[in-house]
Design an enzyme around this catalytic site. Sequence first.
Site, PDB file in Angstrom:
ATOM      1  N   LYS A  90     -27.301  28.131  -3.491  1.00 37.41           N
ATOM      2  CA  LYS A  90     -27.448  27.964  -4.952  1.00 37.41           C
ATOM      3  C   LYS A  90     -28.655  27.071  -5.239  1.00 37.41           C
ATOM      4  CE  LYS A  90     -24.924  24.725  -7.141  1.00 37.41           C
ATOM      5  NZ  LYS A  90     -25.662  23.756  -7.953  1.00 37.41           N
ATOM      6  N   ASN A  91     -28.775  25.973  -4.506  1.00 37.77           N
ATOM      7  CA  ASN A  91     -29.809  24.975  -4.832  1.00 37.77           C
ATOM      8  C   ASN A  91     -31.187  25.339  -4.316  1.00 37.77           C
ATOM      9  OD1 ASN A  91     -27.851  23.652  -6.204  1.00 37.77           O
ATOM     10  ND2 ASN A  91     -27.525  22.044  -4.667  1.00 37.77           N
ATOM     11  N   CYS A 137     -24.111  14.424 -17.090  1.00 39.38           N
ATOM     12  CA  CYS A 137     -23.019  15.347 -16.785  1.00 39.38           C
ATOM     13  C   CYS A 137     -21.920  14.507 -16.143  1.00 39.38           C
ATOM     14  CB  CYS A 137     -23.496  16.464 -15.865  1.00 39.38           C
ATOM     15  SG  CYS A 137     -23.897  15.879 -14.248  1.00 39.38           S
ATOM     16  N   ARG A 190     -28.248  11.149 -14.883  1.00 39.51           N
ATOM     17  CA  ARG A 190     -29.226  12.132 -14.388  1.00 39.51           C
ATOM     18  C   ARG A 190     -30.491  12.192 -15.249  1.00 39.51           C
ATOM     19  NH1 ARG A 190     -26.033  17.209 -12.021  1.00 39.51           N
ATOM     20  NH2 ARG A 190     -27.877  17.334 -10.703  1.00 39.51           N
ATOM     21  N   ASP A 211     -23.481  16.099  -1.955  1.00 41.50           N
ATOM     22  CA  ASP A 211     -22.715  17.295  -2.353  1.00 41.50           C
ATOM     23  C   ASP A 211     -21.556  17.586  -1.410  1.00 41.50           C
ATOM     24  OD1 ASP A 211     -25.637  19.138  -3.531  1.00 41.50           O
ATOM     25  OD2 ASP A 211     -24.499  17.473  -4.366  1.00 41.50           O
ATOM     26  N   ARG A 256     -19.375  28.048 -10.496  1.00 46.97           N
ATOM     27  CA  ARG A 256     -20.814  27.787 -10.675  1.00 46.97           C
ATOM     28  C   ARG A 256     -21.508  27.741  -9.312  1.00 46.97           C
ATOM     29  NH1 ARG A 256     -22.273  22.877 -14.471  1.00 46.97           N
ATOM     30  NH2 ARG A 256     -24.275  23.615 -13.686  1.00 46.97           N
TER      31      ARG A 256
HETATM   32  C1  EPZ Z   1     -30.165  18.369  -6.903  1.00 47.45           C
HETATM   33  O1  EPZ Z   1     -29.938  17.753  -8.156  1.00 47.45           O
HETATM   34  C2  EPZ Z   1     -28.985  19.313  -6.696  1.00 47.45           C
HETATM   35  N1  EPZ Z   1     -28.971  20.330  -7.739  1.00 47.45           N
HETATM   36  C3  EPZ Z   1     -27.683  18.521  -6.709  1.00 47.45           C
HETATM   37  O2  EPZ Z   1     -26.619  19.432  -6.411  1.00 47.45           O
HETATM   38  C4  EPZ Z   1     -27.745  17.466  -5.606  1.00 47.45           C
HETATM   39  O3  EPZ Z   1     -26.572  16.687  -5.662  1.00 47.45           O
HETATM   40  C5  EPZ Z   1     -28.979  16.584  -5.805  1.00 47.45           C
HETATM   41  O4  EPZ Z   1     -30.167  17.403  -5.841  1.00 47.45           O
HETATM   42  C6  EPZ Z   1     -29.139  15.553  -4.694  1.00 47.45           C
HETATM   43  O5  EPZ Z   1     -29.241  16.191  -3.460  1.00 47.45           O
HETATM   44  C7  EPZ Z   1     -29.820  21.393  -7.640  1.00 47.45           C
HETATM   45  O6  EPZ Z   1     -30.611  21.493  -6.722  1.00 47.45           O
HETATM   46  C8  EPZ Z   1     -29.720  22.422  -8.724  1.00 47.45           C
HETATM   47  P1  EPZ Z   1     -32.117  14.384  -7.821  1.00 47.45           P
HETATM   48  P2  EPZ Z   1     -31.129  16.869  -8.831  1.00 47.45           P
HETATM   49  O7  EPZ Z   1     -33.208  14.586  -8.805  1.00 47.45           O
HETATM   50  O8  EPZ Z   1     -32.432  17.531  -8.609  1.00 47.45           O
HETATM   51  C9  EPZ Z   1     -31.764  10.255 -10.081  1.00 47.45           C
HETATM   52  C10 EPZ Z   1     -24.535  20.456  -6.636  1.00 47.45           C
HETATM   53  O9  EPZ Z   1     -23.379  20.011  -6.533  1.00 47.45           O
HETATM   54  N2  EPZ Z   1     -32.977  10.692 -10.781  1.00 47.45           N
HETATM   55  O10 EPZ Z   1     -32.454  14.229  -6.376  1.00 47.45           O
HETATM   56  O11 EPZ Z   1     -30.726  16.566 -10.223  1.00 47.45           O
HETATM   57  C11 EPZ Z   1     -30.558  11.054 -10.543  1.00 47.45           C
HETATM   58  O12 EPZ Z   1     -29.989  10.485 -11.701  1.00 47.45           O
HETATM   59  C12 EPZ Z   1     -25.586  19.660  -7.380  1.00 47.45           C
HETATM   60  O13 EPZ Z   1     -24.929  21.532  -6.151  1.00 47.45           O
HETATM   61  C13 EPZ Z   1     -33.644   9.799 -11.612  1.00 47.45           C
HETATM   62  O14 EPZ Z   1     -33.224   8.664 -11.759  1.00 47.45           O
HETATM   63  O15 EPZ Z   1     -31.039  15.535  -7.931  1.00 47.45           O
HETATM   64  C14 EPZ Z   1     -29.627  10.956  -9.376  1.00 47.45           C
HETATM   65  O16 EPZ Z   1     -28.893   9.742  -9.468  1.00 47.45           O
HETATM   66  C15 EPZ Z   1     -25.029  18.379  -7.971  1.00 47.45           C
HETATM   67  N3  EPZ Z   1     -34.753  10.220 -12.263  1.00 47.45           N
HETATM   68  C16 EPZ Z   1     -30.561  10.909  -8.174  1.00 47.45           C
HETATM   69  O17 EPZ Z   1     -31.852  10.532  -8.685  1.00 47.45           O
HETATM   70  C17 EPZ Z   1     -35.258  11.493 -12.124  1.00 47.45           C
HETATM   71  O18 EPZ Z   1     -36.283  11.819 -12.750  1.00 47.45           O
HETATM   72  C18 EPZ Z   1     -30.678  12.238  -7.459  1.00 47.45           C
HETATM   73  O19 EPZ Z   1     -31.252  13.144  -8.338  1.00 47.45           O
HETATM   74  C19 EPZ Z   1     -34.558  12.387 -11.278  1.00 47.45           C
HETATM   75  C20 EPZ Z   1     -33.435  11.970 -10.616  1.00 47.45           C
END
Ligand code: EPZ
Length: 421
Positions: free
Chosen positions: A22-23, A118, A123, A308, A400
């Site tokens: 998915k990701n 969420c 996020r 995850d 999802r």
């Molecule tokens: C991706 O989310 C995945 N989703 C998530 O999977 C996964 O948990 C996550 O990466 C971490 O591996 C998809 O790929 C669609 P991040 P993403 O940006 O890109 C903070 C699932 O269950 N952050 O690495 O949103 C954020 O708040 C989902 O399949 C900032 O602060 O993850 C979080 O605490 C859930 N500022 C942390 O970093 C930003 O601009 C990780 O976020 C971006 C992120």
Amino acid sequence: MEKFIITQSPPLKGTVRVSGSKNAALPILAATLLTEAQCVIKDVPELLDVQRMEEYLQTFGADTQWQREKNKITVGVKKIASTEAPYPLACSMRASFLVMGPLLARAARVKIPLPGGCAIGARPVDQHLKGLAALGAEITQEHGMVYAKAKRLRGANIYLDFPSVGATENIMMAAVLARGRTIIENSAIEPEIVDLAGFLNAIGADVRGAGTDTIRINGVRGLRGGEYTIIPDRIEAGTFMVAAALTRGDVLIENIVADHLKPVAAKLKEANAAVEEAETGLQVRYVLRGRLKRADIKTLPYPGFPTDMQAQFMSLLALAEGTSIITETIFENRFMHVGELKRMGANIKIESRSAIVEGVEKLAGTQVRTTDLRAGAALILSGLIAEGETEIDDIYHIDRGYCKIEEKLRGLGAKIKRVSS
Ligand code: EPZ
């Protein structure tokens, strides 16, 4: 609304084949906006979020054809018909923000809702916006909307404060059509980043270093079409690995990249489950007389233990011998499953970013609610082993990110059925 009814199941046995990631699929589908030529994406998982992404791309002018039976999507975006992301679809999933980079690169402007938080956390997208601004985008925010425009993006050196997966993806996609070279430092190194870079290069981009913390991108004038096969879903695979160990079973998980599962395999071995590389996948076998052993988990960016998989592993440690500490360092609110597990008899205490899990001998089935995707998966796992019957509501969260999960589990002997509530 639908729910799962799960009855205590025998040890899972047999073989299960994992679907496409998915990701990986979601950013790669967003990247098809970058070219007017046709792209064919294979091994696309049949998921609610993929369906939403398909509908979402259509609002920007994409012609799509999803042959579900072949797990194949053909996408062509001859012309960008709109650069305004429709609010309802844009807010239905986080990955919708990933069209920002492609639309800026292809159509020089975008209007998109600022993603709300969420269940698992606020996020924010500050790193996305910082990177796109560095590439020359003029970005303003008003009334919860992000407006961005750029005549033509130009390469830049960008240092991410946090190796954000989404920010790395958005910036990468914007940079492939920027003028000059972009260097992204402290970039995310997840397998899904490598897969996105593989797709971008397959359609004519010049992306190097994906999978390391420094990605170098030489902008090109335009991109062509191409075919690309998505990597297997390492989180779905990890979920089945935990299911095998938790039910004291013996399961072969096929269509996996073993390297992607190293942290999960290591922790399962620490808990005394056997994990062996087989010809066509990973064999997870229960070899103990007694209970699984305790283990401490700390979620970290790849190649650390994946956030995850945190909820699913908590279901396993809830029944292990001894006390385990689970620390969630990635999201600030990813313990929504704890309350529901406690209602099934788990003994878990939350202290700040850690959960202290005292293993118990057994869990008891009851009615539980899904709060987010991986929490739902954790409840399914607990339902398989809990005494009696477990009823899981709000299972659209699970749909999802898991393709036909009840069919796959039934194929291993699980007693699970989907009913309309
Ligand atoms: C991706 O989310 C995945 N989703 C998530 O999977 C996964 O948990 C996550 O990466 C971490 O591996 C998809 O790929 C669609 P991040 P993403 O940006 O890109 C903070 C699932 O269950 N952050 O690495 O949103 C954020 O708040 C989902 O399949 C900032 O602060 O993850 C979080 O605490 C859930 N500022 C942390 O970093 C930003 O601009 C990780 O976020 C971006 C992120």
